[in-house]
Design an enzyme around this catalytic site. Structure first.
Site, PDB file in Angstrom:
ATOM      1  N   ARG A   6       0.817  -1.206   0.000  1.00 19.58           N
ATOM      2  CA  ARG A   6       0.000   0.000   0.000  1.00 19.58           C
ATOM      3  C   ARG A   6       0.852   1.259   0.000  1.00 19.58           C
ATOM      4  O   ARG A   6       1.964   1.266   0.515  1.00 19.58           O
ATOM      5  CB  ARG A   6      -0.909   0.021   1.223  1.00 19.58           C
ATOM      6  CG  ARG A   6      -1.925  -1.101   1.183  1.00 19.58           C
ATOM      7  CD  ARG A   6      -2.718  -1.135   2.427  1.00 19.58           C
ATOM      8  NE  ARG A   6      -1.819  -1.415   3.551  1.00 19.58           N
ATOM      9  CZ  ARG A   6      -2.208  -1.570   4.797  1.00 19.58           C
ATOM     10  NH1 ARG A   6      -3.470  -1.436   5.111  1.00 19.58           N
ATOM     11  NH2 ARG A   6      -1.352  -1.834   5.750  1.00 19.58           N
ATOM     12  N   ARG A  62       1.958   3.570 -15.900  1.00 15.81           N
ATOM     13  CA  ARG A  62       2.238   2.853 -17.153  1.00 15.81           C
ATOM     14  C   ARG A  62       3.457   3.409 -17.884  1.00 15.81           C
ATOM     15  O   ARG A  62       4.005   2.755 -18.766  1.00 15.81           O
ATOM     16  CB  ARG A  62       1.026   2.906 -18.076  1.00 15.81           C
ATOM     17  CG  ARG A  62      -0.106   2.041 -17.601  1.00 15.81           C
ATOM     18  CD  ARG A  62      -1.223   1.983 -18.654  1.00 15.81           C
ATOM     19  NE  ARG A  62      -2.451   1.564 -18.035  1.00 15.81           N
ATOM     20  CZ  ARG A  62      -3.453   2.365 -17.688  1.00 15.81           C
ATOM     21  NH1 ARG A  62      -3.375   3.664 -17.930  1.00 15.81           N
ATOM     22  NH2 ARG A  62      -4.529   1.897 -17.114  1.00 15.81           N
ATOM     23  N   CYS A  74      -7.811   2.999 -12.233  1.00 23.08           N
ATOM     24  CA  CYS A  74      -8.140   4.061 -11.279  1.00 23.08           C
ATOM     25  C   CYS A  74      -9.612   3.951 -10.895  1.00 23.08           C
ATOM     26  O   CYS A  74     -10.442   3.548 -11.700  1.00 23.08           O
ATOM     27  CB  CYS A  74      -7.919   5.446 -11.886  1.00 23.08           C
ATOM     28  SG  CYS A  74      -6.209   5.884 -12.164  1.00 23.08           S
ATOM     29  N   GLU A  77     -12.538   7.089  -4.594  1.00 22.81           N
ATOM     30  CA  GLU A  77     -12.778   6.733  -3.192  1.00 22.81           C
ATOM     31  C   GLU A  77     -14.212   7.080  -2.803  1.00 22.81           C
ATOM     32  O   GLU A  77     -14.826   7.966  -3.384  1.00 22.81           O
ATOM     33  CB  GLU A  77     -11.841   7.528  -2.275  1.00 22.81           C
ATOM     34  CG  GLU A  77     -10.446   6.992  -2.166  1.00 22.81           C
ATOM     35  CD  GLU A  77     -10.338   5.728  -1.333  1.00 22.81           C
ATOM     36  OE1 GLU A  77     -11.095   5.546  -0.350  1.00 22.81           O
ATOM     37  OE2 GLU A  77      -9.483   4.907  -1.673  1.00 22.81           O
ATOM     38  N   ARG A  89      -4.386   6.986  -3.444  1.00 20.45           N
ATOM     39  CA  ARG A  89      -4.014   5.747  -2.750  1.00 20.45           C
ATOM     40  C   ARG A  89      -3.672   4.681  -3.785  1.00 20.45           C
ATOM     41  O   ARG A  89      -4.322   4.590  -4.824  1.00 20.45           O
ATOM     42  CB  ARG A  89      -5.165   5.257  -1.878  1.00 20.45           C
ATOM     43  CG  ARG A  89      -5.469   6.131  -0.690  1.00 20.45           C
ATOM     44  CD  ARG A  89      -6.725   5.603   0.034  1.00 20.45           C
ATOM     45  NE  ARG A  89      -6.997   6.282   1.268  1.00 20.45           N
ATOM     46  CZ  ARG A  89      -7.735   7.395   1.368  1.00 20.45           C
ATOM     47  NH1 ARG A  89      -8.260   7.940   0.290  1.00 20.45           N
ATOM     48  NH2 ARG A  89      -7.944   7.948   2.549  1.00 20.45           N
ATOM     49  N   TYR A 107       3.635   5.928   2.888  1.00 25.83           N
ATOM     50  CA  TYR A 107       2.670   7.022   3.057  1.00 25.83           C
ATOM     51  C   TYR A 107       3.456   8.319   3.055  1.00 25.83           C
ATOM     52  O   TYR A 107       4.370   8.484   3.861  1.00 25.83           O
ATOM     53  CB  TYR A 107       1.879   6.855   4.355  1.00 25.83           C
ATOM     54  CG  TYR A 107       0.956   5.670   4.284  1.00 25.83           C
ATOM     55  CD1 TYR A 107      -0.379   5.834   3.909  1.00 25.83           C
ATOM     56  CD2 TYR A 107       1.412   4.385   4.546  1.00 25.83           C
ATOM     57  CE1 TYR A 107      -1.231   4.741   3.809  1.00 25.83           C
ATOM     58  CE2 TYR A 107       0.568   3.288   4.451  1.00 25.83           C
ATOM     59  CZ  TYR A 107      -0.748   3.481   4.074  1.00 25.83           C
ATOM     60  OH  TYR A 107      -1.579   2.400   3.972  1.00 25.83           O
ATOM     61  N   ARG A 115      -2.107   6.357   8.133  1.00 29.04           N
ATOM     62  CA  ARG A 115      -1.538   5.208   8.846  1.00 29.04           C
ATOM     63  C   ARG A 115      -0.242   5.610   9.541  1.00 29.04           C
ATOM     64  O   ARG A 115       0.849   5.242   9.116  1.00 29.04           O
ATOM     65  CB  ARG A 115      -1.265   4.048   7.870  1.00 29.04           C
ATOM     66  CG  ARG A 115      -2.468   3.318   7.329  1.00 29.04           C
ATOM     67  CD  ARG A 115      -3.321   2.632   8.397  1.00 29.04           C
ATOM     68  NE  ARG A 115      -2.597   1.693   9.225  1.00 29.04           N
ATOM     69  CZ  ARG A 115      -2.566   0.367   9.024  1.00 29.04           C
ATOM     70  NH1 ARG A 115      -3.231  -0.163   8.021  1.00 29.04           N
ATOM     71  NH2 ARG A 115      -1.896  -0.408   9.834  1.00 29.04           N
TER      72      ARG A 115
END
Length: 123
Positions: A6, A62, A74, A77, A89, A107, A115
């Site tokens: 992530r 890409r 894509c 959210e 994200r 992050y 986080r």
């Protein structure tokens, strides 16, 4: 073994340049921190908050050398009230022998708030 890696970052302004720079910086750090080669990546899911509309972050991914055949998509959210604005994200699904607790999640910028337990000194 298949693992998820992530990452998240934010932009200050909704421009193609800001999205491109933030996405490139984040993906570069994710690749370096986890020694990712494109052939090991099953797919990449990128989500953006509803205020990130000036460019597709997938297009930036890409353009990395060797990444043109990696499936990248894509999505938007869920617009939860009070959530972090202008956020990008990334979830990479990667084939690796690395143990779960050795994966480096990245992050950056304001996304370190998402986080703090996984965030380093990235800003």
């Amino acid at each position: 073994m298949v693992r998820g890696i992530r990452g998240a970052t934010t932009i200050d302004v909704n421009t193609e340049q800001a999205i491109s720079e933030a996405t490139s910086e984040l993906v570069t750090k994710m690749i370096e921190a986890n020694q990712i080669v494109p052939e090991s990546v099953a797919h990449v899911l990128i989500t953006v908050t509803e205020d990130v509309t000036a460019a597709f972050p997938a297009k930036i991914v890409r353009q990395f050398p060797g990444w043109s055949y990696v499936p990248v998509v894509c999505a938007q959210e869920i617009p939860v009230p009070g959530s972090l604005p202008k956020c990008i994200r990334i979830l990479m699904t990667v084939n690796t022998d690395v143990k779960q607790d050795q994966i480096v999640h990245v992050y950056q910028r304001e996304a370190t708030k998402l986080r703090p337990d996984l965030s380093t000194s990235e800003s």
